[in-house]
Design an enzyme around this catalytic site. Sequence first.
Site, mmCIF file in Angstrom:
data_model
loop_
_atom_site.group_PDB
_atom_site.id
_atom_site.type_symbol
_atom_site.label_atom_id
_atom_site.label_comp_id
_atom_site.label_asym_id
_atom_site.label_seq_id
_atom_site.Cartn_x
_atom_site.Cartn_y
_atom_site.Cartn_z
ATOM 1 N N GLY A 74 0.819 -1.189 -0.002
ATOM 2 C CA GLY A 74 0.089 0.077 -0.023
ATOM 3 C C GLY A 74 0.962 1.338 -0.013
ATOM 4 O O GLY A 74 2.058 1.312 0.587
ATOM 5 N N SER A 101 -2.245 -3.815 -4.178
ATOM 6 C CA SER A 101 -2.804 -3.630 -3.042
ATOM 7 C C SER A 101 -4.189 -2.734 -2.742
ATOM 8 O O SER A 101 -4.397 -1.863 -3.531
ATOM 9 C CB SER A 101 -1.836 -2.680 -2.038
ATOM 10 O OG SER A 101 -2.381 -2.375 -0.828
ATOM 11 N N TYR A 123 -8.241 -5.612 1.048
ATOM 12 C CA TYR A 123 -8.515 -5.350 2.373
ATOM 13 C C TYR A 123 -10.096 -5.558 2.538
ATOM 14 O O TYR A 123 -10.834 -4.630 2.113
ATOM 15 C CB TYR A 123 -8.009 -4.269 3.016
ATOM 16 C CG TYR A 123 -6.547 -4.374 3.332
ATOM 17 C CD1 TYR A 123 -6.015 -5.483 4.183
ATOM 18 C CD2 TYR A 123 -5.694 -3.380 2.755
ATOM 19 C CE1 TYR A 123 -4.726 -5.536 4.159
ATOM 20 C CE2 TYR A 123 -4.292 -3.481 3.019
ATOM 21 C CZ TYR A 123 -3.814 -4.489 3.957
ATOM 22 O OH TYR A 123 -2.489 -4.727 4.118
ATOM 23 N N THR A 149 -6.000 -10.353 2.060
ATOM 24 C CA THR A 149 -5.018 -10.503 3.149
ATOM 25 C C THR A 149 -6.100 -10.787 4.496
ATOM 26 O O THR A 149 -6.917 -9.976 4.952
ATOM 27 C CB THR A 149 -4.345 -9.332 3.178
ATOM 28 O OG1 THR A 149 -3.710 -9.173 1.895
ATOM 29 C CG2 THR A 149 -3.358 -9.197 4.366
ATOM 30 N N LYS A 249 -4.123 -14.708 1.865
ATOM 31 C CA LYS A 249 -2.594 -14.336 2.124
ATOM 32 C C LYS A 249 -2.452 -13.967 3.676
ATOM 33 O O LYS A 249 -3.365 -13.138 4.064
ATOM 34 C CB LYS A 249 -2.471 -12.930 1.250
ATOM 35 C CG LYS A 249 -0.831 -12.471 1.483
ATOM 36 C CD LYS A 249 -0.520 -11.107 1.013
ATOM 37 C CE LYS A 249 0.688 -10.551 1.285
ATOM 38 N NZ LYS A 249 0.654 -9.574 2.262
ATOM 39 N N HIS A 273 3.285 -10.954 6.636
ATOM 40 C CA HIS A 273 3.126 -9.643 6.271
ATOM 41 C C HIS A 273 4.648 -8.984 6.220
ATOM 42 O O HIS A 273 4.776 -7.775 6.542
ATOM 43 C CB HIS A 273 2.377 -9.035 7.074
ATOM 44 C CG HIS A 273 1.477 -7.977 6.598
ATOM 45 N ND1 HIS A 273 0.183 -8.164 6.110
ATOM 46 C CD2 HIS A 273 1.530 -6.680 6.013
ATOM 47 C CE1 HIS A 273 -0.742 -7.287 5.762
ATOM 48 N NE2 HIS A 273 0.485 -6.334 5.503
HETATM 49 C C1 LIG Z 1 5.509 -0.666 2.482
HETATM 50 C C2 LIG Z 1 4.622 -1.903 2.519
HETATM 51 C C3 LIG Z 1 3.221 -2.024 2.369
HETATM 52 C C4 LIG Z 1 2.669 -3.093 2.482
HETATM 53 N N1 LIG Z 1 1.164 -3.113 2.150
HETATM 54 C C5 LIG Z 1 0.740 -4.097 2.176
HETATM 55 C C6 LIG Z 1 -0.764 -4.227 1.825
HETATM 56 O O1 LIG Z 1 -1.275 -3.482 1.259
HETATM 57 N N2 LIG Z 1 -1.401 -5.426 1.629
HETATM 58 C C7 LIG Z 1 -0.928 -6.678 2.073
HETATM 59 O O2 LIG Z 1 -1.409 -7.712 1.859
HETATM 60 N N3 LIG Z 1 0.575 -6.594 2.392
HETATM 61 C C8 LIG Z 1 1.362 -5.355 2.436
HETATM 62 N N4 LIG Z 1 2.587 -5.598 2.566
HETATM 63 C C9 LIG Z 1 3.118 -6.852 2.825
HETATM 64 C C10 LIG Z 1 3.665 -7.485 1.682
HETATM 65 O O3 LIG Z 1 2.580 -7.665 0.719
HETATM 66 C C11 LIG Z 1 4.524 -8.814 1.803
HETATM 67 O O4 LIG Z 1 3.859 -9.648 2.627
HETATM 68 C C12 LIG Z 1 5.993 -8.357 2.412
HETATM 69 O O5 LIG Z 1 6.429 -7.193 2.136
HETATM 70 C C13 LIG Z 1 6.981 -9.593 2.209
HETATM 71 O O6 LIG Z 1 8.067 -9.491 2.854
HETATM 72 P P1 LIG Z 1 9.322 -8.889 2.322
HETATM 73 O O7 LIG Z 1 9.017 -7.300 2.239
HETATM 74 O O8 LIG Z 1 10.371 -9.203 3.239
HETATM 75 O O9 LIG Z 1 9.582 -9.226 1.103
HETATM 76 C C14 LIG Z 1 3.217 -4.410 2.781
HETATM 77 C C15 LIG Z 1 4.557 -4.231 2.771
HETATM 78 C C16 LIG Z 1 5.316 -3.128 2.655
HETATM 79 C C17 LIG Z 1 6.877 -3.370 2.776
#
Ligand SMILES: Cc1cc2nc3c(=O)[nH]c(=O)nc-3n(C[C@H](O)[C@H](O)[C@H](O)COP(=O)(O)O)c2cc1C
Length: 380
Positions: A74, A101, A123, A149, A249, A273
């Site tokens: 996001g 996202s 979401y 998620t 997820k 996450h």
């Molecule tokens: C800046 C940021 C925003 C994220 N926003 C979401 C989101 O909106 N929805 C979601 O399911 N996961 C979100 N995540 C989690 C990622 O989808 C993912 O699970 C996670 O970044 C994986 O780990 P990694 O960054 O170590 O590769 C976010 C992660 C980050 C770093």
Amino acid sequence: MDDFEVEARRVLPRCIYGFVSGGVESNGTRDANRAAFDDWSFIPRVLVDTTRRGQAVDLFGHRWSAPFGIAPMGSTALGAFECERVLAGGAYEAGIPCLLSGASLMAMEKVIAANPDTWFQAYIPGDRTTVGPLIERVRRAGYRTLVVTVDVAVNGNRENNVRNGFSIPLRPTARLAWDGITHPRWLTHTLARTLWRNGMPRFENITGGERGPPLISPTAQRSFGRRDSLTWDDMAWIRDQWQGNFILKGILSPEDARKARDIGADGIIVSNHGGRQLDGSLASLRALPDIVAAVGGSTTVMLDSGIRRGTDVLKALALGASFVFLGRPFFFAASVGDEAGVRHAITLLAEEIDRDMALIGCTSPAELDPSFLVRNSGAR
Ligand SMILES: Cc1cc2nc3c(=O)[nH]c(=O)nc-3n(C[C@H](O)[C@H](O)[C@H](O)COP(=O)(O)O)c2cc1C
């Protein structure tokens, strides 16, 4: 992939870098994700003819050029101009999946125009009356894969954001302004360009209808609705509404993986996450073998959290994942190099996988199994 982070740390305002790189509380789970990969070593096979090796993978009726994709993130527009389009476009060019996202700042219709193979991550609020129209909008926009998620009953405790004076929704303060002014490349290249061309970013994909609130609206958080009342019944209900691929997820327990399969989910993403929700929850890679033992073969098991290297991808595949996703490295790649940065990140990782496959004596992801690995701590 880690080098993108080094450069992004220089370019991005401190608070935005912290928002992306941070986990929650003591960052225990974020760091455990990495350590879990270091706990496995390869047992390479030599003198295998790998000249015809390839890393393409079939998933949900589509052939992807590599076994990894871009996880949903996001508010990526904070890191690069039209970052959602940049990530989706880069993924499309390379033939890998990209997840948009539900907390993104560009309308899902625009993103799918840049990449017709984008998946949508929603979401889901506890209130079903708003879910139906959202699902209908996702379908009408042309998405074929819906990811919900489920590890977000409430927001994680992001203490580093508090320390940096950062929040979503953004509350403009003198401190944040100073943070921006002292990072002139970001100020002109990302912020000024975004405001000038597109106006104040808004959460465009929360509902089935009207545009969501602006990023700086005090009501933005409330617009996502309450999620702590969601249950498996809600997921079964969504499954009934959605005819495309349906993925959950944020699964870490074999029992939950079975429930996901039993309600008809086509796949699950084993994920904590990126260590951004419950600190102290187990590393995704550690959760993987038991989940594969519970549901492998009856639903598609994918994984994210902590992957940074081609060797990490291969370890996850050897332990039974069909596919993996990375989050932060792609955010940072977009922040430092826009489309070219994302393309470069994908190429680097794909090249590592190709090289590593030759070095461990493997010609296709389907050949990987736990016999390629040994656990350093001795336990299997
Ligand atoms: C800046 C940021 C925003 C994220 N926003 C979401 C989101 O909106 N929805 C979601 O399911 N996961 C979100 N995540 C989690 C990622 O989808 C993912 O699970 C996670 O970044 C994986 O780990 P990694 O960054 O170590 O590769 C976010 C992660 C980050 C770093």
